[in-house]
Design a protein around this motif. Structure first.
Motif, short mmCIF file in Angstrom:
data_model
loop_
_atom_site.label_atom_id
_atom_site.label_comp_id
_atom_site.label_asym_id
_atom_site.label_seq_id
_atom_site.Cartn_x
_atom_site.Cartn_y
_atom_site.Cartn_z
N SER A 5 4.27 -2.92 -18.68
CA SER A 5 4.99 -1.66 -18.50
C SER A 5 4.18 -0.61 -17.73
O SER A 5 4.67 0.45 -17.41
N SER A 6 2.89 -0.92 -17.42
CA SER A 6 2.09 0.08 -16.73
C SER A 6 2.47 0.14 -15.25
O SER A 6 2.95 -0.83 -14.69
N PRO A 7 2.23 1.30 -14.59
CA PRO A 7 2.63 1.41 -13.19
C PRO A 7 1.79 0.51 -12.30
O PRO A 7 0.60 0.32 -12.54
N LYS A 8 2.40 -0.08 -11.29
CA LYS A 8 1.68 -1.01 -10.42
C LYS A 8 1.94 -0.64 -8.97
O LYS A 8 2.61 -1.35 -8.25
N PRO A 9 1.41 0.51 -8.56
CA PRO A 9 1.78 1.01 -7.25
C PRO A 9 1.36 0.12 -6.10
O PRO A 9 2.00 0.08 -5.07
N PHE A 10 0.29 -0.61 -6.26
CA PHE A 10 -0.21 -1.39 -5.12
C PHE A 10 0.09 -2.88 -5.23
O PHE A 10 -0.34 -3.65 -4.41
N HIS A 11 0.83 -3.29 -6.25
CA HIS A 11 1.16 -4.70 -6.43
C HIS A 11 -0.10 -5.57 -6.38
O HIS A 11 -0.09 -6.65 -5.80
N ASP A 12 -1.17 -5.06 -6.96
CA ASP A 12 -2.44 -5.81 -6.90
C ASP A 12 -3.37 -5.32 -8.01
O ASP A 12 -4.22 -4.47 -7.78
N VAL A 180 -0.08 -12.54 1.59
CA VAL A 180 0.98 -12.40 2.60
C VAL A 180 2.30 -12.10 1.91
O VAL A 180 3.07 -11.23 2.34
N VAL A 181 2.56 -12.81 0.81
CA VAL A 181 3.80 -12.58 0.06
C VAL A 181 3.83 -11.13 -0.45
O VAL A 181 4.85 -10.44 -0.36
N ARG A 182 2.69 -10.66 -1.00
CA ARG A 182 2.62 -9.28 -1.49
C ARG A 182 2.94 -8.29 -0.37
O ARG A 182 3.74 -7.37 -0.54
N SER A 183 2.29 -8.50 0.78
CA SER A 183 2.49 -7.57 1.90
C SER A 183 3.93 -7.67 2.41
O SER A 183 4.54 -6.66 2.76
#
Ligand code: MRU
Length: 352
Positions: A5-12, A180-183
């Motif tokens: 539930s924590s924020p994940k602004p950078f997907h990393d 690559v998938v993340r980006s």
């Protein structure tokens, strides 16, 4: 470790390898996704065992862990025999090199650490720790760069399929193909598919766990559903990592990669390999001479047959080689090679 539930602004957000005063903290990938547990290793044989047992896995992560293993070896050997530690540490380098055979990043990292040793005077730990940290940071930077380069090729794609786990768990952070998938996800490619990746289930246990940690939606498929998925038109690209790329572009990667490439060519789906240049083995001319690891039969056999006296055996090669002619592009931190062959690959050697 973030909660879901924590924020994940950078997907990393995941980091599987962390250096601390006592040694190397390793996220035990055998226990994911049900148990998130770190274990600290304070010796080179300990790190080698963490690699062999696949607590640490993924080509770049194996190389990084081995580099930290050299720091631990130097700490111990210098303490025991300050005058002869440089000779004594060779045994530790050999133990680390013997941990897994296919990922060339392991040998690349050990060579790099060994090249530091000669000039060291006095306590080796500061110099070697700096070198290991540099390898770790350099890997994350390479992954971000490859993420950008690879995602730019995926612009406008409806969907992408990835195989095995090539993300933060398999690298210093961010990932190769999963980077690559993340980006691409940030650029609007939202139909992400992941194979289960039998028998160790790197996709079903690790990739989808990692994506969930970072709030990236994905769809899991059985390995055997991949060709049908391609036939439906849901994906335009397949993005995979690599354990060793030969000088002609032939690529060793997780078992099943070759079958995906064959099916992709049949269905007109583009096939992308994403790997840092540390995964290229210039001394290996073609994929034919890459050593393919075979793991124990019990990873495959149902308990019912894994008993003395059973006439059933299993063959468990855990990598295969995809010939360069089935690969549309190899994405590295130094640039993209399209239609790889020996000559096209040389751009990467020159760029170094
Ligand atoms: O046996 P594993 O899990 O170590 O195999 C990992 C793979 O095959 C990955 O695709 C490869 O190492 C690239 S990881 C960025």
């Amino acid at each position: 470790m973030p909660s879901s539930s924590s924020p994940k602004p950078f997907h990393d957000t995941v980091r599987a390898l962390q250096w601390c005063e006592q040694g190397l903290r390793v996220l035990d990938q055998r226990r994911l996704p049900n148990v998130v547990e770190y274990e600290t290793f304070n010796s080179a044989p300990g790190v080698a065992e963490a690699i062999a047992s696949m607590r640490v896995r993924g080509a770049p992560a194996i190389g990084i862990a081995a580099a930290y293993g050299v720091v631990l070896a130097a700490r111990q050997r210098y303490r025991e025999t300050p005058d002869t530690w440089k000779d004594a540490i060779e045994a530790d380098l050999a133990v680390l090199a013997g941990s897994r055979p296919t990922a060339v990043n392991l040998f690349w990292a050990l060579d790099r650490m060994r090249s530091e040793i000669g000039a060291i005077e006095g306590d080796p730990e500061p110099t070697l720790l700096q070198a290991a940290r540099f390898i770790h940071e350099e890997d994350i930077a390479a992954n971000r760069k490859m993420g950008q380069l690879g995602a730019s090729l995926l612009v406008g794609a409806g969907g992408v399929l990835t195989h095995c786990n090539t993300g933060s768990l398999a690298t210093g952070g961010y990932g190769t193909a999963l980077g690559v998938v993340r980006s691409a996800y940030r650029q609007g490619v939202t139909r992400i598919f992941a194979t289960e990746t039998r028998p160790w289930l790197q996709g079903a246990r690790l990739t989808v766990w990692e994506l969930e940690q970072d709030g990236i939606p994905a769809t899991l498929i059985a390995d055997s559903a991949a060709a049908y998925l391609m036939k439906t038109g849901a994906i335009q690209w397949i993005a995979v990592g690599a354990d060793r790329i030969a000088a002609n572009g032939d690529t060793a990667n997780k078992i099943g990669t070759y079958a995906l490439a064959v099916a992709a060519r049949h269905h007109g789906v583009k096939f992308m390999v994403v790997a840092p240049t540390s995964t290229i083995d210039w001394r290996t001319e073609t994929g034919a001479s890459i050593k393919i690891e075979e793991r124990g039969q019990n990873e495959l056999l149902n308990d019912c047959f894994a008993r003395p006296g059973s006439v059933i055996t299993a063959w468990n090669p855990v990598f295969d080689v995809t010939p360069a002619e089935l690969i549309d592009c190899i994405v590295t931190e130094r640039g993209v090679v399209r239609n790889p062959d020996r000559q096209a690959m040389m751009v990467l050697a020159d760029a170094g």
